[in-house]
Write a protein that holds these residues in place. Structure first.
Motif, PDB file in Angstrom:
ATOM      1  N   LYS A   5      18.066  -7.264 -10.206  1.00 32.02           N
ATOM      2  CA  LYS A   5      19.446  -7.168 -10.704  1.00 32.02           C
ATOM      3  C   LYS A   5      20.226  -8.436 -10.381  1.00 32.02           C
ATOM      4  N   PHE A   6      19.981  -9.004  -9.190  1.00 28.07           N
ATOM      5  CA  PHE A   6      20.685 -10.218  -8.782  1.00 28.07           C
ATOM      6  C   PHE A   6      20.358 -11.382  -9.710  1.00 28.07           C
ATOM      7  N   LEU A   7      19.072 -11.580 -10.005  1.00 24.63           N
ATOM      8  CA  LEU A   7      18.674 -12.681 -10.879  1.00 24.63           C
ATOM      9  C   LEU A   7      19.307 -12.558 -12.260  1.00 24.63           C
ATOM     10  N   ASN A   8      19.443 -11.334 -12.729  1.00 22.77           N
ATOM     11  CA  ASN A   8      20.084 -11.106 -14.017  1.00 22.77           C
ATOM     12  C   ASN A   8      21.592 -11.304 -13.916  1.00 22.77           C
ATOM     13  N   ALA A   9      22.216 -10.797 -12.867  1.00 23.66           N
ATOM     14  CA  ALA A   9      23.670 -10.848 -12.731  1.00 23.66           C
ATOM     15  C   ALA A   9      24.191 -12.277 -12.620  1.00 23.66           C
ATOM     16  N   VAL A  10      23.438 -13.147 -11.945  1.00 19.76           N
ATOM     17  CA  VAL A  10      23.905 -14.523 -11.778  1.00 19.76           C
ATOM     18  C   VAL A  10      23.337 -15.465 -12.839  1.00 19.76           C
ATOM     19  N   ASN A  11      22.791 -14.896 -13.901  1.00 23.23           N
ATOM     20  CA  ASN A  11      22.351 -15.637 -15.085  1.00 23.23           C
ATOM     21  C   ASN A  11      21.176 -16.583 -14.836  1.00 23.23           C
ATOM     22  N   ILE A  12      20.292 -16.230 -13.915  1.00 21.87           N
ATOM     23  CA  ILE A  12      19.057 -17.000 -13.758  1.00 21.87           C
ATOM     24  C   ILE A  12      18.061 -16.542 -14.821  1.00 21.87           C
ATOM     25  N   THR A  13      18.006 -15.236 -15.080  1.00 22.14           N
ATOM     26  CA  THR A  13      17.186 -14.700 -16.165  1.00 22.14           C
ATOM     27  C   THR A  13      18.101 -14.044 -17.188  1.00 22.14           C
ATOM     28  N   LYS A  14      17.612 -13.934 -18.422  1.00 18.59           N
ATOM     29  CA  LYS A  14      18.434 -13.362 -19.483  1.00 18.59           C
ATOM     30  C   LYS A  14      18.470 -11.841 -19.449  1.00 18.59           C
ATOM     31  N   ARG A  15      17.339 -11.230 -19.042  1.00 15.13           N
ATOM     32  CA  ARG A  15      17.282  -9.767 -19.014  1.00 15.13           C
ATOM     33  C   ARG A  15      16.652  -9.310 -17.702  1.00 15.13           C
ATOM     34  N   ARG A  16      17.029  -8.117 -17.279  1.00 13.14           N
ATOM     35  CA  ARG A  16      16.496  -7.570 -16.040  1.00 13.14           C
ATOM     36  C   ARG A  16      14.997  -7.305 -16.140  1.00 13.14           C
ATOM     37  N   THR A  17      14.522  -6.930 -17.311  1.00 12.75           N
ATOM     38  CA  THR A  17      13.085  -6.678 -17.458  1.00 12.75           C
ATOM     39  C   THR A  17      12.276  -7.949 -17.216  1.00 12.75           C
ATOM     40  N   ILE A  18      12.841  -9.095 -17.571  1.00 10.24           N
ATOM     41  CA  ILE A  18      12.170 -10.361 -17.284  1.00 10.24           C
ATOM     42  C   ILE A  18      12.089 -10.572 -15.781  1.00 10.24           C
ATOM     43  N   SER A  19      13.173 -10.282 -15.080  1.00 10.15           N
ATOM     44  CA  SER A  19      13.188 -10.393 -13.614  1.00 10.15           C
ATOM     45  C   SER A  19      12.158  -9.466 -12.987  1.00 10.15           C
ATOM     46  N   GLU A  20      12.077  -8.233 -13.493  1.00  7.48           N
ATOM     47  CA  GLU A  20      11.096  -7.273 -12.968  1.00  7.48           C
ATOM     48  C   GLU A  20       9.681  -7.781 -13.176  1.00  7.48           C
ATOM     49  N   ASP A  21       9.388  -8.310 -14.369  1.00  7.48           N
ATOM     50  CA  ASP A  21       8.052  -8.837 -14.659  1.00  7.48           C
ATOM     51  C   ASP A  21       7.717 -10.029 -13.768  1.00  7.48           C
ATOM     52  N   MET A  22       8.705 -10.883 -13.509  1.00  6.47           N
ATOM     53  CA  MET A  22       8.473 -12.029 -12.636  1.00  6.47           C
ATOM     54  C   MET A  22       8.144 -11.572 -11.218  1.00  6.47           C
ATOM     55  N   CYS A  23       8.843 -10.566 -10.738  1.00 10.45           N
ATOM     56  CA  CYS A  23       8.569 -10.033  -9.400  1.00 10.45           C
ATOM     57  C   CYS A  23       7.190  -9.371  -9.361  1.00 10.45           C
ATOM     58  N   ARG A  24       6.856  -8.633 -10.400  1.00  6.99           N
ATOM     59  CA  ARG A  24       5.579  -7.940 -10.466  1.00  6.99           C
ATOM     60  C   ARG A  24       4.409  -8.921 -10.468  1.00  6.99           C
ATOM     61  N   SER A  25       4.600 -10.083 -11.101  1.00  9.41           N
ATOM     62  CA  SER A  25       3.515 -11.058 -11.152  1.00  9.41           C
ATOM     63  C   SER A  25       3.499 -11.995  -9.945  1.00  9.41           C
ATOM     64  N   GLY A  26       4.419 -11.824  -9.017  1.00 12.73           N
ATOM     65  CA  GLY A  26       4.371 -12.553  -7.754  1.00 12.73           C
ATOM     66  C   GLY A  26       4.924 -13.958  -7.769  1.00 12.73           C
ATOM     67  N   VAL A  27       5.793 -14.283  -8.707  1.00 11.53           N
ATOM     68  CA  VAL A  27       6.349 -15.639  -8.751  1.00 11.53           C
ATOM     69  C   VAL A  27       7.707 -15.751  -8.060  1.00 11.53           C
ATOM     70  N   VAL A  28       8.293 -14.624  -7.656  1.00 18.29           N
ATOM     71  CA  VAL A  28       9.587 -14.631  -6.969  1.00 18.29           C
ATOM     72  C   VAL A  28       9.361 -14.410  -5.480  1.00 18.29           C
ATOM     73  N   SER A  29       9.920 -15.308  -4.665  1.00 26.86           N
ATOM     74  CA  SER A  29       9.813 -15.188  -3.213  1.00 26.86           C
ATOM     75  C   SER A  29      11.206 -15.223  -2.600  1.00 26.86           C
ATOM     76  N   ILE A  30      11.383 -14.434  -1.550  1.00 20.43           N
ATOM     77  CA  ILE A  30      12.625 -14.457  -0.780  1.00 20.43           C
ATOM     78  C   ILE A  30      12.254 -14.873   0.631  1.00 20.43           C
ATOM     79  N   ASN A  31      12.852 -15.966   1.091  1.00 21.57           N
ATOM     80  CA  ASN A  31      12.590 -16.518   2.423  1.00 21.57           C
ATOM     81  C   ASN A  31      11.095 -16.731   2.662  1.00 21.57           C
ATOM     82  N   GLY A  32      10.379 -17.185   1.642  1.00 19.85           N
ATOM     83  CA  GLY A  32       8.973 -17.517   1.773  1.00 19.85           C
ATOM     84  C   GLY A  32       8.004 -16.364   1.607  1.00 19.85           C
TER      85      GLY A  32
END
Length: 81
Positions: A5-32
């Protein structure tokens, strides 16, 4: 706030489903650490997103209260590292 939701809200991704897919595929990291879509984001966290040719890193400055913020206010919520 959830990282997808954060990635979508601050306009890094266009849709939340894209953010979910990115997290599911392991490309998003928080603090390493690789983050699931449900991982909470806090002020001061460092989010990195691995693309094919580059890695973008952001620092969380504030958490938005509304669902979406205007693109011109993006710098109040994240800082690109």
């Amino acid at each position: 706030m959830r990282v997808d939701k954060f990635l979508n809200a601050v306009n890094i991704t266009k849709r939340r489903t894209i953010s979910e897919d990115m997290c599911r595929s392991g490309v998003v990291s928080i603090n390493g650490m690789v983050a699931k879509a449900s991982k909470d984001v806090k002020v001061g966290d460092k989010i990195s997103i691995k693309f094919i040719t580059k890695t973008d890193e952001y620092e969380v400055l504030a958490i938005p209260i509304t669902k979406n913020i205007p693109k011109n206010l993006q710098s109040e919520f994240i800082k690109k590292i």
